[in-house]
Enzyme design. Structure first.
Site, PDB file in Angstrom:
ATOM      1  N   HIS A 321       0.920  -1.282  -0.060  1.00  0.00           N
ATOM      2  CA  HIS A 321       0.052  -0.026   0.144  1.00  0.00           C
ATOM      3  C   HIS A 321       0.963   1.177  -0.172  1.00  0.00           C
ATOM      4  O   HIS A 321       2.038   1.261   0.521  1.00  0.00           O
ATOM      5  CB  HIS A 321      -1.048  -0.054   1.182  1.00  0.00           C
ATOM      6  N   CYS A 362      -0.271   2.909  -4.397  1.00  0.00           N
ATOM      7  CA  CYS A 362      -1.143   3.914  -4.725  1.00  0.00           C
ATOM      8  C   CYS A 362      -0.371   5.235  -4.565  1.00  0.00           C
ATOM      9  O   CYS A 362       0.823   5.247  -3.562  1.00  0.00           O
ATOM     10  CB  CYS A 362      -2.487   4.197  -3.955  1.00  0.00           C
TER      11      CYS A 362
END
Length: 481
Positions: A321, A362
Protein backbone atom coordinates in the site's frame (compact mmCIF):
# COMPACT_ATOMS: atom_id res chain seq x y z
CA UNK A 1 24.01 36.59 -8.42
CA UNK A 2 21.15 36.08 -5.98
CA UNK A 3 22.71 35.01 -2.66
CA UNK A 4 19.61 33.01 -1.71
CA UNK A 5 20.06 30.91 -4.83
CA UNK A 6 23.73 30.40 -4.00
CA UNK A 7 22.75 29.27 -0.51
CA UNK A 8 20.17 26.84 -1.90
CA UNK A 9 22.75 25.31 -4.24
CA UNK A 10 25.31 25.14 -1.43
CA UNK A 11 22.93 23.22 0.83
CA UNK A 12 22.49 20.51 -1.80
CA UNK A 13 26.16 19.85 -2.58
CA UNK A 14 28.22 17.19 -0.84
CA UNK A 15 31.70 17.87 0.54
CA UNK A 16 33.14 15.75 -2.28
CA UNK A 17 31.36 17.90 -4.86
CA UNK A 18 32.60 21.10 -3.19
CA UNK A 19 36.16 19.73 -3.41
CA UNK A 20 35.59 19.05 -7.12
CA UNK A 21 34.35 22.60 -7.67
CA UNK A 22 37.39 24.00 -5.87
CA UNK A 23 39.67 21.93 -8.09
CA UNK A 24 37.95 23.19 -11.25
CA UNK A 25 38.28 26.79 -10.05
CA UNK A 26 41.97 26.48 -9.13
CA UNK A 27 43.32 28.35 -12.09
CA UNK A 28 45.26 31.54 -12.69
CA UNK A 29 42.31 32.87 -14.69
CA UNK A 30 39.83 32.04 -11.91
CA UNK A 31 41.05 31.72 -8.34
CA UNK A 32 44.58 31.11 -7.14
CA UNK A 33 45.23 28.33 -4.60
CA UNK A 34 45.81 30.77 -1.75
CA UNK A 35 42.33 32.29 -2.15
CA UNK A 36 40.81 28.80 -1.97
CA UNK A 37 42.58 27.64 1.18
CA UNK A 38 39.87 28.88 3.54
CA UNK A 39 36.94 27.92 1.33
CA UNK A 40 34.94 25.31 3.22
CA UNK A 41 31.69 25.22 1.27
CA UNK A 42 30.24 26.11 -2.11
CA UNK A 43 28.71 29.35 -0.81
CA UNK A 44 32.17 30.65 0.12
CA UNK A 45 33.52 29.56 -3.25
CA UNK A 46 30.77 31.35 -5.16
CA UNK A 47 31.28 34.52 -3.14
CA UNK A 48 35.01 34.43 -3.92
CA UNK A 49 34.18 34.09 -7.60
CA UNK A 50 31.74 36.99 -7.35
CA UNK A 51 34.36 39.18 -5.67
CA UNK A 52 36.59 38.59 -8.69
CA UNK A 53 33.79 39.59 -11.06
CA UNK A 54 33.65 36.08 -12.53
CA UNK A 55 29.90 35.59 -12.29
CA UNK A 56 28.87 38.54 -14.44
CA UNK A 57 27.94 36.55 -17.57
CA UNK A 58 25.87 34.10 -15.51
CA UNK A 59 27.53 31.06 -17.07
CA UNK A 60 30.32 30.04 -14.70
CA UNK A 61 28.22 28.45 -11.95
CA UNK A 62 25.98 26.58 -14.45
CA UNK A 63 29.13 25.40 -16.25
CA UNK A 64 30.59 24.13 -12.97
CA UNK A 65 27.38 22.33 -12.04
CA UNK A 66 27.18 20.66 -15.45
CA UNK A 67 30.82 19.63 -15.26
CA UNK A 68 30.28 17.76 -11.99
CA UNK A 69 27.01 16.29 -13.25
CA UNK A 70 24.59 18.22 -11.00
CA UNK A 71 22.11 19.03 -13.77
CA UNK A 72 19.27 18.90 -11.23
CA UNK A 73 20.48 22.13 -9.55
CA UNK A 74 20.21 24.19 -12.74
CA UNK A 75 16.51 24.79 -12.12
CA UNK A 76 17.50 26.94 -9.12
CA UNK A 77 19.21 29.24 -11.62
CA UNK A 78 16.17 29.17 -13.92
CA UNK A 79 18.05 27.45 -16.72
CA UNK A 80 18.58 24.00 -18.21
CA UNK A 81 21.47 21.87 -19.36
CA UNK A 82 20.56 22.39 -23.03
CA UNK A 83 20.41 26.17 -22.68
CA UNK A 84 23.73 26.36 -20.83
CA UNK A 85 25.54 24.12 -23.32
CA UNK A 86 24.18 26.21 -26.19
CA UNK A 87 25.54 29.42 -24.63
CA UNK A 88 28.89 27.79 -23.85
CA UNK A 89 29.35 27.07 -27.55
CA UNK A 90 29.42 30.80 -28.33
CA UNK A 91 31.15 32.14 -25.22
CA UNK A 92 34.64 33.62 -25.38
CA UNK A 93 36.90 30.58 -24.92
CA UNK A 94 39.19 32.50 -22.55
CA UNK A 95 36.41 32.59 -19.96
CA UNK A 96 35.13 29.88 -17.69
CA UNK A 97 36.74 26.66 -16.50
CA UNK A 98 39.92 25.98 -18.40
CA UNK A 99 40.09 22.98 -20.77
CA UNK A 100 43.15 21.87 -18.78
CA UNK A 101 41.17 21.59 -15.52
CA UNK A 102 38.32 19.83 -17.27
CA UNK A 103 40.74 17.38 -18.82
CA UNK A 104 42.25 16.56 -15.41
CA UNK A 105 38.79 16.23 -13.93
CA UNK A 106 37.84 13.78 -16.67
CA UNK A 107 40.87 11.67 -15.80
CA UNK A 108 39.82 11.60 -12.16
CA UNK A 109 36.22 10.65 -12.94
CA UNK A 110 37.27 7.82 -15.25
CA UNK A 111 39.92 6.46 -12.88
CA UNK A 112 39.11 3.08 -11.34
CA UNK A 113 40.17 2.12 -7.81
CA UNK A 114 42.53 -0.49 -9.24
CA UNK A 115 44.29 2.02 -11.50
CA UNK A 116 44.42 4.56 -8.69
CA UNK A 117 46.41 2.05 -6.65
CA UNK A 118 48.84 1.68 -9.56
CA UNK A 119 49.25 5.47 -9.79
CA UNK A 120 49.98 5.66 -6.06
CA UNK A 121 52.59 2.93 -6.37
CA UNK A 122 54.31 4.59 -9.35
CA UNK A 123 54.51 7.90 -7.47
CA UNK A 124 55.55 6.41 -4.14
CA UNK A 125 59.21 7.37 -4.66
CA UNK A 126 58.42 10.99 -5.57
CA UNK A 127 55.51 11.99 -3.35
CA UNK A 128 55.67 11.44 0.42
CA UNK A 129 53.77 8.36 1.48
CA UNK A 130 51.84 10.40 4.05
CA UNK A 131 50.46 12.55 1.22
CA UNK A 132 49.56 9.53 -0.89
CA UNK A 133 47.91 7.77 2.03
CA UNK A 134 45.50 10.68 2.55
CA UNK A 135 44.72 11.00 -1.17
CA UNK A 136 41.29 9.45 -1.62
CA UNK A 137 40.99 10.27 -5.32
CA UNK A 138 43.10 11.09 -8.34
CA UNK A 139 42.19 14.76 -7.85
CA UNK A 140 44.04 14.76 -4.53
CA UNK A 141 47.11 13.25 -6.20
CA UNK A 142 46.96 15.74 -9.08
CA UNK A 143 46.84 18.62 -6.63
CA UNK A 144 49.94 17.26 -4.88
CA UNK A 145 51.72 16.82 -8.22
CA UNK A 146 50.96 20.46 -9.09
CA UNK A 147 52.30 21.61 -5.72
CA UNK A 148 55.57 19.77 -6.39
CA UNK A 149 55.72 21.17 -9.95
CA UNK A 150 55.43 17.69 -11.42
CA UNK A 151 52.31 18.69 -13.33
CA UNK A 152 51.05 21.72 -15.23
CA UNK A 153 49.27 22.71 -18.42
CA UNK A 154 52.62 22.62 -20.25
CA UNK A 155 54.05 19.86 -18.09
CA UNK A 156 51.95 16.75 -18.75
CA UNK A 157 54.59 14.20 -19.75
CA UNK A 158 55.05 12.75 -16.25
CA UNK A 159 51.33 12.14 -15.76
CA UNK A 160 50.93 10.79 -19.28
CA UNK A 161 53.79 8.34 -18.75
CA UNK A 162 52.22 7.05 -15.53
CA UNK A 163 48.82 6.58 -17.17
CA UNK A 164 50.41 4.71 -20.09
CA UNK A 165 51.31 1.99 -17.60
CA UNK A 166 47.82 1.52 -16.19
CA UNK A 167 45.21 2.86 -18.64
CA UNK A 168 46.16 3.80 -22.20
CA UNK A 169 42.74 5.35 -22.84
CA UNK A 170 43.35 7.90 -20.10
CA UNK A 171 46.83 8.54 -21.47
CA UNK A 172 45.22 9.24 -24.85
CA UNK A 173 43.05 11.92 -23.24
CA UNK A 174 46.23 13.81 -22.39
CA UNK A 175 47.63 13.21 -25.88
CA UNK A 176 44.47 14.63 -27.46
CA UNK A 177 44.66 17.67 -25.19
CA UNK A 178 48.29 18.26 -26.20
CA UNK A 179 47.42 17.96 -29.89
CA UNK A 180 44.63 20.54 -29.70
CA UNK A 181 46.84 22.87 -27.69
CA UNK A 182 49.68 22.62 -30.26
CA UNK A 183 47.27 23.33 -33.08
CA UNK A 184 45.89 26.31 -31.24
CA UNK A 185 42.40 24.83 -31.32
CA UNK A 186 39.85 24.94 -28.58
CA UNK A 187 39.46 21.37 -27.29
CA UNK A 188 36.01 20.11 -28.24
CA UNK A 189 33.24 19.95 -25.69
CA UNK A 190 33.97 16.41 -24.56
CA UNK A 191 32.30 14.15 -22.06
CA UNK A 192 34.15 15.32 -18.99
CA UNK A 193 33.09 12.02 -17.51
CA UNK A 194 30.34 9.54 -18.18
CA UNK A 195 27.83 11.93 -16.63
CA UNK A 196 29.10 15.33 -17.65
CA UNK A 197 29.43 17.69 -20.59
CA UNK A 198 28.21 15.66 -23.51
CA UNK A 199 27.83 16.54 -27.16
CA UNK A 200 25.43 19.48 -27.51
CA UNK A 201 21.75 18.68 -27.89
CA UNK A 202 21.45 21.39 -30.54
CA UNK A 203 22.91 20.62 -33.97
CA UNK A 204 26.12 22.45 -34.78
CA UNK A 205 25.93 24.70 -37.86
CA UNK A 206 27.93 23.47 -40.84
CA UNK A 207 31.42 24.94 -40.61
CA UNK A 208 31.25 27.03 -43.78
CA UNK A 209 28.34 28.97 -42.25
CA UNK A 210 30.43 30.00 -39.25
CA UNK A 211 32.47 33.17 -39.13
CA UNK A 212 36.21 32.50 -39.22
CA UNK A 213 36.55 33.36 -35.53
CA UNK A 214 34.23 30.48 -34.61
CA UNK A 215 35.49 27.81 -36.97
CA UNK A 216 37.03 24.87 -35.20
CA UNK A 217 38.47 21.94 -37.05
CA UNK A 218 38.23 19.86 -33.90
CA UNK A 219 34.42 19.71 -34.13
CA UNK A 220 33.34 16.61 -35.98
CA UNK A 221 29.93 16.43 -37.60
CA UNK A 222 28.38 12.98 -37.73
CA UNK A 223 25.28 11.75 -39.45
CA UNK A 224 22.81 9.47 -37.69
CA UNK A 225 23.79 6.78 -40.15
CA UNK A 226 27.46 6.81 -39.16
CA UNK A 227 27.92 7.61 -35.47
CA UNK A 228 31.52 7.43 -34.24
CA UNK A 229 32.24 4.16 -32.44
CA UNK A 230 33.62 5.82 -29.34
CA UNK A 231 30.45 7.92 -28.94
CA UNK A 232 28.23 4.92 -29.58
CA UNK A 233 29.94 2.92 -26.82
CA UNK A 234 29.37 5.65 -24.26
CA UNK A 235 25.63 5.73 -24.92
CA UNK A 236 25.01 2.45 -23.09
CA UNK A 237 25.55 1.22 -19.56
CA UNK A 238 27.98 -1.68 -19.46
CA UNK A 239 26.45 -5.09 -18.70
CA UNK A 240 29.23 -7.65 -18.43
CA UNK A 241 28.78 -9.61 -15.19
CA UNK A 242 26.71 -12.57 -14.04
CA UNK A 243 24.73 -12.24 -11.96
CA UNK A 244 23.84 -8.88 -13.49
CA UNK A 245 22.97 -7.64 -10.03
CA UNK A 246 20.70 -8.10 -7.05
CA UNK A 247 16.94 -7.85 -7.49
CA UNK A 248 15.33 -7.13 -4.11
CA UNK A 249 11.57 -7.75 -3.93
CA UNK A 250 9.63 -6.46 -0.92
CA UNK A 251 6.18 -8.06 -1.01
CA UNK A 252 3.75 -6.78 1.62
CA UNK A 253 0.51 -8.78 1.77
CA UNK A 254 -0.66 -9.11 5.38
CA UNK A 255 -1.74 -5.74 6.81
CA UNK A 256 -3.49 -7.29 9.83
CA UNK A 257 -1.47 -5.01 12.13
CA UNK A 258 -2.85 -1.91 10.39
CA UNK A 259 -6.59 -1.58 10.82
CA UNK A 260 -7.11 0.89 7.99
CA UNK A 261 -5.66 -1.31 5.26
CA UNK A 262 -6.85 -4.53 3.67
CA UNK A 263 -4.60 -7.47 2.91
CA UNK A 264 -3.27 -7.17 -0.65
CA UNK A 265 -4.88 -10.11 -2.43
CA UNK A 266 -3.19 -11.01 -5.70
CA UNK A 267 0.21 -9.60 -4.76
CA UNK A 268 1.71 -13.12 -4.82
CA UNK A 269 1.12 -13.13 -8.60
CA UNK A 270 3.23 -9.97 -8.92
CA UNK A 271 5.95 -11.47 -6.75
CA UNK A 272 6.13 -14.66 -8.85
CA UNK A 273 6.11 -12.71 -12.14
CA UNK A 274 8.99 -10.51 -10.98
CA UNK A 275 11.00 -13.52 -9.77
CA UNK A 276 10.52 -15.25 -13.12
CA UNK A 277 11.47 -12.24 -15.25
CA UNK A 278 14.51 -11.08 -13.28
CA UNK A 279 15.87 -14.60 -12.97
CA UNK A 280 15.65 -14.83 -16.76
CA UNK A 281 17.72 -11.66 -16.87
CA UNK A 282 20.39 -13.36 -14.72
CA UNK A 283 19.71 -11.32 -11.59
CA UNK A 284 20.16 -12.79 -8.12
CA UNK A 285 16.64 -12.41 -6.74
CA UNK A 286 16.02 -11.92 -3.02
CA UNK A 287 12.45 -11.80 -1.64
CA UNK A 288 11.31 -10.33 1.68
CA UNK A 289 7.66 -10.74 2.65
CA UNK A 290 5.49 -8.69 5.02
CA UNK A 291 7.99 -6.18 6.39
CA UNK A 292 7.29 -3.46 8.93
CA UNK A 293 8.42 0.03 7.95
CA UNK A 294 11.57 -0.20 10.07
CA UNK A 295 12.41 -3.59 8.58
CA UNK A 296 12.07 -2.17 5.07
CA UNK A 297 14.61 0.53 5.91
CA UNK A 298 16.94 -2.04 7.47
CA UNK A 299 16.77 -4.24 4.37
CA UNK A 300 17.52 -1.24 2.15
CA UNK A 301 20.58 -0.40 4.27
CA UNK A 302 21.67 -4.04 4.22
CA UNK A 303 21.63 -4.23 0.42
CA UNK A 304 23.23 -0.80 0.03
CA UNK A 305 26.11 -1.97 2.25
CA UNK A 306 26.75 -5.05 0.11
CA UNK A 307 29.63 -5.17 -2.36
CA UNK A 308 28.22 -4.61 -5.87
CA UNK A 309 31.65 -4.34 -7.51
CA UNK A 310 31.13 -7.47 -9.62
CA UNK A 311 27.59 -6.47 -10.59
CA UNK A 312 26.23 -3.96 -13.10
CA UNK A 313 22.68 -3.05 -12.00
CA UNK A 314 20.60 -2.95 -8.83
CA UNK A 315 16.83 -3.50 -8.87
CA UNK A 316 14.34 -3.03 -6.05
CA UNK A 317 10.62 -3.85 -6.42
CA UNK A 318 8.23 -2.74 -3.68
CA UNK A 319 4.71 -4.19 -3.63
CA UNK A 320 2.64 -2.53 -0.92
CA UNK A 321 0.00 0.00 0.00
CA UNK A 322 1.17 3.54 -0.51
CA UNK A 323 0.64 7.25 -0.08
CA UNK A 324 1.89 10.17 -2.10
CA UNK A 325 5.67 9.92 -2.02
CA UNK A 326 5.65 6.97 0.35
CA UNK A 327 5.09 3.25 0.72
CA UNK A 328 3.79 1.49 3.82
CA UNK A 329 5.13 -1.28 5.98
CA UNK A 330 2.65 -3.94 7.06
CA UNK A 331 2.39 -2.05 10.37
CA UNK A 332 0.78 0.82 8.44
CA UNK A 333 3.73 3.16 9.01
CA UNK A 334 4.97 5.13 6.05
CA UNK A 335 8.44 5.34 4.52
CA UNK A 336 9.28 8.07 2.06
CA UNK A 337 10.50 6.60 -1.20
CA UNK A 338 13.49 8.90 -0.84
CA UNK A 339 14.44 7.02 2.36
CA UNK A 340 14.62 3.78 0.37
CA UNK A 341 16.67 5.18 -2.50
CA UNK A 342 19.14 7.34 -0.57
CA UNK A 343 21.28 4.49 0.84
CA UNK A 344 21.92 3.28 -2.72
CA UNK A 345 22.89 6.77 -3.87
CA UNK A 346 25.63 6.63 -1.22
CA UNK A 347 26.82 3.13 -2.17
CA UNK A 348 30.31 3.44 -3.69
CA UNK A 349 30.19 0.10 -5.49
CA UNK A 350 26.99 1.21 -7.28
CA UNK A 351 28.39 4.58 -8.35
CA UNK A 352 27.74 5.24 -12.06
CA UNK A 353 25.64 2.06 -12.25
CA UNK A 354 21.88 2.06 -12.89
CA UNK A 355 19.64 1.64 -9.87
CA UNK A 356 16.05 0.71 -10.76
CA UNK A 357 13.08 0.94 -8.39
CA UNK A 358 9.62 -0.30 -9.36
CA UNK A 359 6.88 0.77 -6.95
CA UNK A 360 3.44 -0.87 -6.99
CA UNK A 361 1.44 1.34 -4.63
CA UNK A 362 -1.10 4.13 -4.77
CA UNK A 363 0.12 7.74 -4.73
CA UNK A 364 -3.14 9.27 -3.54
CA UNK A 365 -6.82 8.50 -3.27
CA UNK A 366 -8.15 10.05 -6.47
CA UNK A 367 -9.56 7.98 -9.28
CA UNK A 368 -8.19 8.93 -12.70
CA UNK A 369 -11.17 9.93 -14.86
CA UNK A 370 -11.07 8.75 -18.48
CA UNK A 371 -10.92 11.14 -21.42
CA UNK A 372 -12.98 9.46 -24.12
CA UNK A 373 -11.60 9.24 -27.62
CA UNK A 374 -13.91 9.05 -30.64
CA UNK A 375 -13.65 5.26 -30.79
CA UNK A 376 -14.44 4.76 -27.09
CA UNK A 377 -12.26 2.96 -24.51
CA UNK A 378 -9.48 0.65 -25.65
CA UNK A 379 -10.50 -2.11 -23.31
CA UNK A 380 -13.09 -3.00 -20.71
CA UNK A 381 -12.62 -3.88 -17.08
CA UNK A 382 -12.77 -7.51 -16.10
CA UNK A 383 -12.78 -9.16 -12.68
CA UNK A 384 -12.27 -7.55 -9.31
CA UNK A 385 -9.78 -4.74 -8.76
CA UNK A 386 -8.70 -3.08 -5.53
CA UNK A 387 -6.82 0.13 -4.86
CA UNK A 388 -3.40 0.06 -3.19
CA UNK A 389 -4.30 3.08 -0.93
CA UNK A 390 -3.98 6.70 -0.26
CA UNK A 391 -2.76 10.06 1.36
CA UNK A 392 -0.16 12.75 0.55
CA UNK A 393 3.55 13.50 1.03
CA UNK A 394 5.98 15.30 -1.31
CA UNK A 395 7.81 13.00 -3.70
CA UNK A 396 10.86 13.72 -5.82
CA UNK A 397 13.64 11.83 -7.51
CA UNK A 398 16.92 11.37 -5.71
CA UNK A 399 19.21 14.14 -6.92
CA UNK A 400 21.94 11.61 -7.65
CA UNK A 401 22.47 10.22 -11.15
CA UNK A 402 21.66 6.76 -12.54
CA UNK A 403 18.26 6.20 -10.96
CA UNK A 404 15.02 5.03 -12.54
CA UNK A 405 11.92 5.01 -10.36
CA UNK A 406 8.97 3.37 -12.05
CA UNK A 407 5.76 4.40 -10.30
CA UNK A 408 2.55 2.46 -10.85
CA UNK A 409 0.65 5.74 -11.04
CA UNK A 410 1.14 9.50 -11.13
CA UNK A 411 0.90 11.56 -7.94
CA UNK A 412 -2.48 11.94 -6.20
CA UNK A 413 -4.00 8.90 -7.92
CA UNK A 414 -4.80 5.29 -7.15
CA UNK A 415 -3.23 2.21 -8.69
CA UNK A 416 -5.15 -1.02 -9.15
CA UNK A 417 -4.46 -4.66 -8.30
CA UNK A 418 -6.55 -7.63 -9.45
CA UNK A 419 -7.35 -9.85 -6.47
CA UNK A 420 -6.38 -13.04 -8.32
CA UNK A 421 -4.24 -11.95 -11.30
CA UNK A 422 -1.98 -9.33 -9.68
CA UNK A 423 -1.56 -5.60 -10.29
CA UNK A 424 -2.05 -4.24 -13.78
CA UNK A 425 1.24 -2.30 -13.61
CA UNK A 426 3.60 -5.07 -12.45
CA UNK A 427 2.00 -7.66 -14.73
CA UNK A 428 2.34 -5.35 -17.74
CA UNK A 429 5.90 -4.42 -16.76
CA UNK A 430 6.89 -8.10 -16.65
CA UNK A 431 5.13 -8.80 -19.95
CA UNK A 432 6.88 -5.95 -21.74
CA UNK A 433 10.28 -6.87 -20.29
CA UNK A 434 9.88 -10.46 -21.47
CA UNK A 435 8.75 -9.35 -24.93
CA UNK A 436 11.29 -6.62 -25.61
CA UNK A 437 14.48 -7.31 -23.63
CA UNK A 438 15.34 -10.20 -26.00
CA UNK A 439 15.02 -7.64 -28.84
CA UNK A 440 17.66 -5.45 -27.12
CA UNK A 441 15.28 -2.54 -26.50
CA UNK A 442 16.33 -0.06 -23.83
CA UNK A 443 14.48 0.24 -20.54
CA UNK A 444 12.94 3.68 -21.19
CA UNK A 445 11.43 2.49 -24.48
CA UNK A 446 9.98 -0.47 -22.63
CA UNK A 447 8.58 1.76 -19.87
CA UNK A 448 6.85 3.85 -22.54
CA UNK A 449 5.16 0.69 -23.82
CA UNK A 450 4.07 -0.09 -20.25
CA UNK A 451 2.57 3.41 -19.98
CA UNK A 452 0.65 2.90 -23.21
CA UNK A 453 -0.78 -0.48 -22.30
CA UNK A 454 -1.74 0.34 -18.72
CA UNK A 455 -3.30 3.69 -19.60
CA UNK A 456 -5.45 2.05 -22.31
CA UNK A 457 -7.39 -0.09 -19.84
CA UNK A 458 -10.56 0.74 -17.93
CA UNK A 459 -10.49 -0.25 -14.23
CA UNK A 460 -13.67 0.11 -12.20
CA UNK A 461 -14.61 3.02 -14.43
CA UNK A 462 -11.25 4.71 -13.83
CA UNK A 463 -7.90 4.97 -15.59
CA UNK A 464 -4.36 4.41 -14.36
CA UNK A 465 -1.33 6.27 -15.70
CA UNK A 466 2.11 4.95 -14.66
CA UNK A 467 5.02 7.36 -14.40
CA UNK A 468 8.74 6.58 -14.77
CA UNK A 469 11.07 9.21 -13.32
CA UNK A 470 14.75 8.95 -14.04
CA UNK A 471 18.23 10.42 -13.86
CA UNK A 472 19.74 7.75 -16.10
CA UNK A 473 22.63 9.12 -18.15
CA UNK A 474 22.78 6.37 -20.75
CA UNK A 475 20.63 3.77 -22.40
CA UNK A 476 20.12 0.60 -20.40
CA UNK A 477 19.55 -2.69 -22.22
CA UNK A 478 18.86 -5.54 -19.82
CA UNK A 479 19.98 -8.99 -21.00
CA UNK A 480 17.49 -11.76 -21.68
CA UNK A 481 17.86 -14.71 -24.03
Amino acid sequence: MNTLKLLEIDEDLTSKEVAELKFLCTDSDLLQKKRLERVSDAKDLFLRLEEQGLLEDGLLIPELLITIGRFDLLFILNTSREEVERHLQTRDTSKGVSPYRKMLYKLSEDMTDENLSVVRFLLSEEIPKSKLATSSSLLDILIEMEKQQMLGEDNLDKLQGILEKCDKQLANVIQDFKMHKRQGNRPPLQEVSNHQLSRPHYPEPIEKDLPASRRDSSINLFTDAQPPEQFEDKEYYSISHQPVGYCLIVNNYNFGKAEKFKNRKGTEMDREALIRVFQKMKFEVKVHNDLNASDMLNVAEEFANMDHTQMDVFVCCVLSHGEKGAVLGVDGKQIEIRELTLPFARCNSLASKPKLFFIQACQGNLGHEPVWMTDGPDSTEEGRYEEDARMELPFSLPKEADFLIGMATVEHYQSFRHTTDGSIYIQELCRQLENHCPKKEDILSIMTKVNHEVSSKMLQGKKQMPEPRYTLRKKLVLPMD
